[in-house]
Motif scaffolding. Structure first.
Motif, PDB file in Angstrom:
ATOM      1  N   SER A 151     -12.137  45.779  32.127  1.00  0.00           N
ATOM      2  CA  SER A 151     -11.540  46.545  33.218  1.00  0.00           C
ATOM      3  C   SER A 151     -11.758  48.043  33.007  1.00  0.00           C
ATOM      4  O   SER A 151     -11.480  48.848  33.887  1.00  0.00           O
ATOM      5  N   PHE A 152     -12.266  48.417  31.818  1.00  0.00           N
ATOM      6  CA  PHE A 152     -12.579  49.817  31.528  1.00  0.00           C
ATOM      7  C   PHE A 152     -14.093  49.950  31.326  1.00  0.00           C
ATOM      8  O   PHE A 152     -14.790  48.959  31.093  1.00  0.00           O
ATOM      9  N   VAL A 153     -14.587  51.168  31.423  1.00  0.00           N
ATOM     10  CA  VAL A 153     -16.015  51.431  31.219  1.00  0.00           C
ATOM     11  C   VAL A 153     -16.189  52.524  30.185  1.00  0.00           C
ATOM     12  O   VAL A 153     -15.274  53.314  29.931  1.00  0.00           O
ATOM     13  N   CYS A 154     -17.358  52.563  29.599  1.00  0.00           N
ATOM     14  CA  CYS A 154     -17.682  53.635  28.664  1.00  0.00           C
ATOM     15  C   CYS A 154     -17.773  54.941  29.448  1.00  0.00           C
ATOM     16  O   CYS A 154     -18.522  55.029  30.425  1.00  0.00           O
ATOM     17  N   THR A 155     -17.020  55.933  29.048  1.00  0.00           N
ATOM     18  CA  THR A 155     -17.007  57.196  29.777  1.00  0.00           C
ATOM     19  C   THR A 155     -18.277  58.018  29.553  1.00  0.00           C
ATOM     20  O   THR A 155     -18.466  59.045  30.195  1.00  0.00           O
ATOM     21  N   ALA A 156     -19.144  57.532  28.660  1.00  0.00           N
ATOM     22  CA  ALA A 156     -20.396  58.247  28.397  1.00  0.00           C
ATOM     23  C   ALA A 156     -21.584  57.629  29.128  1.00  0.00           C
ATOM     24  O   ALA A 156     -22.382  58.330  29.740  1.00  0.00           O
ATOM     25  N   CYS A 157     -21.695  56.292  29.092  1.00  0.00           N
ATOM     26  CA  CYS A 157     -22.874  55.644  29.694  1.00  0.00           C
ATOM     27  C   CYS A 157     -22.552  54.665  30.819  1.00  0.00           C
ATOM     28  O   CYS A 157     -23.453  54.174  31.488  1.00  0.00           O
ATOM     29  N   GLY A 158     -21.267  54.363  31.038  1.00  0.00           N
ATOM     30  CA  GLY A 158     -20.885  53.464  32.124  1.00  0.00           C
ATOM     31  C   GLY A 158     -20.891  51.991  31.772  1.00  0.00           C
ATOM     32  O   GLY A 158     -20.595  51.141  32.613  1.00  0.00           O
ATOM     33  N   ASN A 159     -21.204  51.639  30.540  1.00  0.00           N
ATOM     34  CA  ASN A 159     -21.199  50.240  30.105  1.00  0.00           C
ATOM     35  C   ASN A 159     -19.803  49.646  30.269  1.00  0.00           C
ATOM     36  O   ASN A 159     -18.803  50.276  29.926  1.00  0.00           O
ATOM     37  N   ASP A 160     -19.718  48.417  30.774  1.00  0.00           N
ATOM     38  CA  ASP A 160     -18.417  47.772  30.944  1.00  0.00           C
ATOM     39  C   ASP A 160     -18.396  46.357  30.374  1.00  0.00           C
ATOM     40  O   ASP A 160     -17.539  45.547  30.738  1.00  0.00           O
ATOM     41  N   THR A 161     -19.321  46.065  29.459  1.00  0.00           N
ATOM     42  CA  THR A 161     -19.384  44.704  28.909  1.00  0.00           C
ATOM     43  C   THR A 161     -19.398  44.651  27.380  1.00  0.00           C
ATOM     44  O   THR A 161     -18.782  43.758  26.795  1.00  0.00           O
ATOM     45  N   GLU A 162     -20.090  45.557  26.737  1.00  0.00           N
ATOM     46  CA  GLU A 162     -20.293  45.458  25.283  1.00  0.00           C
ATOM     47  C   GLU A 162     -19.549  46.547  24.512  1.00  0.00           C
ATOM     48  O   GLU A 162     -19.941  47.720  24.525  1.00  0.00           O
TER      49      GLU A 162
END
Length: 226
Positions: free
Chosen positions: A34-45
Protein backbone atom coordinates in the motif's frame (compact mmCIF):
# COMPACT_ATOMS: atom_id res chain seq x y z
CA UNK A 1 -6.52 4.03 39.63
CA UNK A 2 -3.40 6.10 40.24
CA UNK A 3 -1.23 3.08 39.53
CA UNK A 4 -3.16 2.40 36.31
CA UNK A 5 -2.68 6.00 35.14
CA UNK A 6 1.07 5.58 35.67
CA UNK A 7 1.06 2.32 33.69
CA UNK A 8 -1.29 3.58 30.95
CA UNK A 9 1.40 5.15 28.70
CA UNK A 10 3.52 2.00 28.73
CA UNK A 11 0.50 -0.24 28.08
CA UNK A 12 -0.64 1.93 25.18
CA UNK A 13 2.84 2.04 23.69
CA UNK A 14 3.24 -1.74 23.92
CA UNK A 15 -0.20 -2.26 22.37
CA UNK A 16 0.43 0.16 19.50
CA UNK A 17 3.88 -1.30 18.81
CA UNK A 18 2.59 -4.88 18.64
CA UNK A 19 -0.32 -3.96 16.36
CA UNK A 20 1.91 -1.87 14.09
CA UNK A 21 4.52 -4.59 13.70
CA UNK A 22 1.80 -7.17 13.01
CA UNK A 23 0.17 -4.92 10.41
CA UNK A 24 3.56 -4.19 8.82
CA UNK A 25 4.39 -7.90 8.60
CA UNK A 26 1.07 -8.44 6.81
CA UNK A 27 1.87 -5.60 4.36
CA UNK A 28 5.35 -6.96 3.68
CA UNK A 29 3.79 -10.33 2.82
CA UNK A 30 1.63 -8.80 0.09
CA UNK A 31 2.87 -8.79 -3.48
CA UNK A 32 1.81 -5.15 -4.00
CA UNK A 33 2.27 -2.88 -1.00
CA UNK A 34 0.00 0.00 0.00
CA UNK A 35 3.13 2.20 0.14
CA UNK A 36 5.68 3.00 -2.57
CA UNK A 37 9.36 3.80 -2.58
CA UNK A 38 9.59 7.58 -2.38
CA UNK A 39 12.73 7.48 -4.53
CA UNK A 40 11.88 5.18 -7.46
CA UNK A 41 8.15 4.41 -7.10
CA UNK A 42 8.59 0.66 -6.52
CA UNK A 43 5.60 -0.83 -4.69
CA UNK A 44 6.42 -4.55 -4.65
CA UNK A 45 9.98 -5.35 -3.54
CA UNK A 46 11.09 -4.32 -0.06
CA UNK A 47 13.07 -5.84 2.77
CA UNK A 48 13.05 -5.01 6.46
CA UNK A 49 15.67 -2.60 7.73
CA UNK A 50 14.40 -2.43 11.31
CA UNK A 51 11.23 -3.04 13.28
CA UNK A 52 12.53 -1.06 16.27
CA UNK A 53 14.02 2.13 14.84
CA UNK A 54 14.19 5.67 16.19
CA UNK A 55 11.45 6.66 18.68
CA UNK A 56 8.68 8.99 17.53
CA UNK A 57 5.77 10.52 19.45
CA UNK A 58 2.11 10.77 18.45
CA UNK A 59 -1.12 11.70 20.25
CA UNK A 60 -3.67 8.92 20.64
CA UNK A 61 -7.25 9.42 21.84
CA UNK A 62 -5.86 9.12 25.38
CA UNK A 63 -2.43 10.72 25.57
CA UNK A 64 1.00 11.16 23.98
CA UNK A 65 2.84 7.90 23.39
CA UNK A 66 6.29 7.03 22.08
CA UNK A 67 6.66 4.20 19.59
CA UNK A 68 9.57 2.78 17.59
CA UNK A 69 9.74 3.52 13.89
CA UNK A 70 9.37 0.75 11.31
CA UNK A 71 11.85 1.11 8.43
CA UNK A 72 12.02 -0.77 5.12
CA UNK A 73 14.51 -0.73 2.25
CA UNK A 74 13.68 -0.77 -1.46
CA UNK A 75 15.28 -3.77 -3.20
CA UNK A 76 15.38 -1.93 -6.52
CA UNK A 77 17.22 1.27 -5.58
CA UNK A 78 18.30 0.70 -1.97
CA UNK A 79 16.34 3.69 -0.63
CA UNK A 80 15.36 3.44 3.05
CA UNK A 81 12.14 4.89 4.44
CA UNK A 82 9.88 4.76 7.48
CA UNK A 83 6.37 3.36 7.03
CA UNK A 84 5.07 3.90 10.58
CA UNK A 85 2.87 6.91 9.84
CA UNK A 86 1.65 5.44 6.57
CA UNK A 87 0.33 2.40 8.45
CA UNK A 88 -1.36 4.73 10.94
CA UNK A 89 -2.99 6.70 8.14
CA UNK A 90 -0.98 9.81 8.99
CA UNK A 91 1.01 12.27 6.91
CA UNK A 92 4.79 12.24 7.12
CA UNK A 93 6.18 14.00 10.22
CA UNK A 94 2.65 14.54 11.59
CA UNK A 95 2.21 13.91 15.31
CA UNK A 96 -1.54 14.24 15.75
CA UNK A 97 -3.91 12.05 13.67
CA UNK A 98 -6.96 13.77 12.16
CA UNK A 99 -9.38 11.74 14.28
CA UNK A 100 -7.61 12.84 17.46
CA UNK A 101 -7.57 16.45 16.19
CA UNK A 102 -11.35 16.36 15.76
CA UNK A 103 -11.88 15.06 19.30
CA UNK A 104 -9.56 17.68 20.78
CA UNK A 105 -11.22 20.42 18.71
CA UNK A 106 -14.66 19.39 20.01
CA UNK A 107 -13.38 19.57 23.59
CA UNK A 108 -11.93 23.02 22.96
CA UNK A 109 -15.16 24.19 21.34
CA UNK A 110 -17.31 23.08 24.30
CA UNK A 111 -15.15 24.57 27.05
CA UNK A 112 -12.10 26.74 27.59
CA UNK A 113 -8.70 25.27 26.69
CA UNK A 114 -7.55 25.35 30.30
CA UNK A 115 -10.68 23.52 31.49
CA UNK A 116 -10.35 20.98 28.66
CA UNK A 117 -6.79 20.26 29.75
CA UNK A 118 -7.82 19.77 33.39
CA UNK A 119 -10.73 17.49 32.49
CA UNK A 120 -8.42 15.40 30.30
CA UNK A 121 -5.90 15.00 33.11
CA UNK A 122 -8.65 13.87 35.50
CA UNK A 123 -9.37 10.94 33.19
CA UNK A 124 -5.77 10.18 32.22
CA UNK A 125 -5.83 12.17 28.95
CA UNK A 126 -2.63 14.15 29.40
CA UNK A 127 -2.87 16.56 26.45
CA UNK A 128 -1.78 20.16 27.01
CA UNK A 129 -4.02 23.14 26.26
CA UNK A 130 -1.82 24.36 23.39
CA UNK A 131 -2.39 21.09 21.52
CA UNK A 132 -6.14 21.54 22.06
CA UNK A 133 -5.92 25.16 20.83
CA UNK A 134 -3.99 24.09 17.72
CA UNK A 135 -6.62 21.42 17.02
CA UNK A 136 -9.45 23.96 17.23
CA UNK A 137 -7.60 26.27 14.82
CA UNK A 138 -6.80 23.53 12.30
CA UNK A 139 -10.21 21.84 12.30
CA UNK A 140 -12.01 25.19 12.37
CA UNK A 141 -10.15 26.41 9.28
CA UNK A 142 -11.45 23.38 7.34
CA UNK A 143 -15.11 23.87 8.23
CA UNK A 144 -17.30 25.08 5.40
CA UNK A 145 -20.83 26.33 6.10
CA UNK A 146 -23.64 26.44 3.57
CA UNK A 147 -27.36 25.74 3.26
CA UNK A 148 -28.51 22.11 3.15
CA UNK A 149 -30.84 21.33 0.23
CA UNK A 150 -32.50 18.59 2.31
CA UNK A 151 -33.55 20.95 5.11
CA UNK A 152 -36.17 23.73 5.22
CA UNK A 153 -35.95 26.66 2.74
CA UNK A 154 -36.29 28.91 5.77
CA UNK A 155 -33.66 30.67 7.85
CA UNK A 156 -32.54 33.74 9.73
CA UNK A 157 -29.48 35.95 9.44
CA UNK A 158 -28.15 38.58 11.77
CA UNK A 159 -24.99 40.29 12.95
CA UNK A 160 -23.96 39.14 16.41
CA UNK A 161 -21.77 42.05 17.47
CA UNK A 162 -19.39 39.46 18.95
CA UNK A 163 -15.77 40.61 19.11
CA UNK A 164 -13.36 38.77 16.84
CA UNK A 165 -9.87 37.76 17.95
CA UNK A 166 -7.32 39.95 16.21
CA UNK A 167 -9.98 42.34 14.92
CA UNK A 168 -11.34 45.27 16.93
CA UNK A 169 -15.05 45.00 17.60
CA UNK A 170 -15.62 48.57 16.52
CA UNK A 171 -16.86 48.60 12.95
CA UNK A 172 -16.73 44.79 12.58
CA UNK A 173 -19.09 42.01 13.55
CA UNK A 174 -19.68 38.29 13.11
CA UNK A 175 -22.56 37.66 10.70
CA UNK A 176 -24.36 34.33 11.05
CA UNK A 177 -26.91 32.55 8.87
CA UNK A 178 -28.94 29.71 10.41
CA UNK A 179 -31.28 27.30 8.63
CA UNK A 180 -34.33 25.61 10.13
CA UNK A 181 -34.22 21.80 10.17
CA UNK A 182 -37.19 19.62 9.20
CA UNK A 183 -36.98 17.67 12.45
CA UNK A 184 -36.84 20.82 14.56
CA UNK A 185 -34.00 23.05 15.65
CA UNK A 186 -31.53 24.98 13.54
CA UNK A 187 -28.12 24.49 11.94
CA UNK A 188 -25.40 27.03 11.15
CA UNK A 189 -25.40 27.59 7.38
CA UNK A 190 -23.08 30.56 7.00
CA UNK A 191 -20.49 32.64 8.88
CA UNK A 192 -18.75 35.83 7.80
CA UNK A 193 -16.85 38.70 9.38
CA UNK A 194 -17.89 42.05 7.97
CA UNK A 195 -18.79 45.67 8.66
CA UNK A 196 -21.84 46.43 10.80
CA UNK A 197 -23.55 48.13 7.88
CA UNK A 198 -21.68 46.27 5.17
CA UNK A 199 -22.71 43.80 2.49
CA UNK A 200 -24.24 40.42 3.33
CA UNK A 201 -23.25 38.87 0.01
CA UNK A 202 -20.41 36.72 1.36
CA UNK A 203 -22.75 35.11 3.89
CA UNK A 204 -24.87 33.62 1.09
CA UNK A 205 -22.23 33.24 -1.63
CA UNK A 206 -21.58 29.51 -1.13
CA UNK A 207 -25.31 28.72 -0.90
CA UNK A 208 -26.55 30.40 -4.11
CA UNK A 209 -26.91 27.11 -6.01
CA UNK A 210 -28.74 25.50 -3.07
CA UNK A 211 -31.16 28.44 -2.87
CA UNK A 212 -31.89 28.13 -6.59
CA UNK A 213 -32.63 24.43 -6.14
CA UNK A 214 -35.30 24.84 -3.46
CA UNK A 215 -38.85 24.06 -4.67
CA UNK A 216 -40.13 27.01 -2.64
CA UNK A 217 -38.55 30.48 -2.32
CA UNK A 218 -36.00 30.68 0.47
CA UNK A 219 -37.53 32.72 3.28
CA UNK A 220 -35.07 34.84 5.24
CA UNK A 221 -36.82 36.41 8.23
CA UNK A 222 -34.27 38.69 9.86
CA UNK A 223 -33.15 40.56 6.75
CA UNK A 224 -36.74 40.96 5.52
CA UNK A 225 -37.64 42.72 8.77
CA UNK A 226 -34.64 45.03 8.34
Amino acid sequence: MKAFLVLLPQMLEDFFQKVLVGFAEYEMGLRKKSFVCTACGNDTEFIWKTRHGKPTTIVTWFRWITIRQLQVQCKKCGHKQYITRHLLGMESMKRVPDETRRKLALMGALSSYRVSEKIGKMFGWAVDKMTIWESVQQIGSKLDFMLDANEEPHGEADGTGVGITGISKRGKELKVLVQYKKGGGIRVAGIDIGNYNGSWDKLFQKSIDVIKGFKRPFLLLELIRK
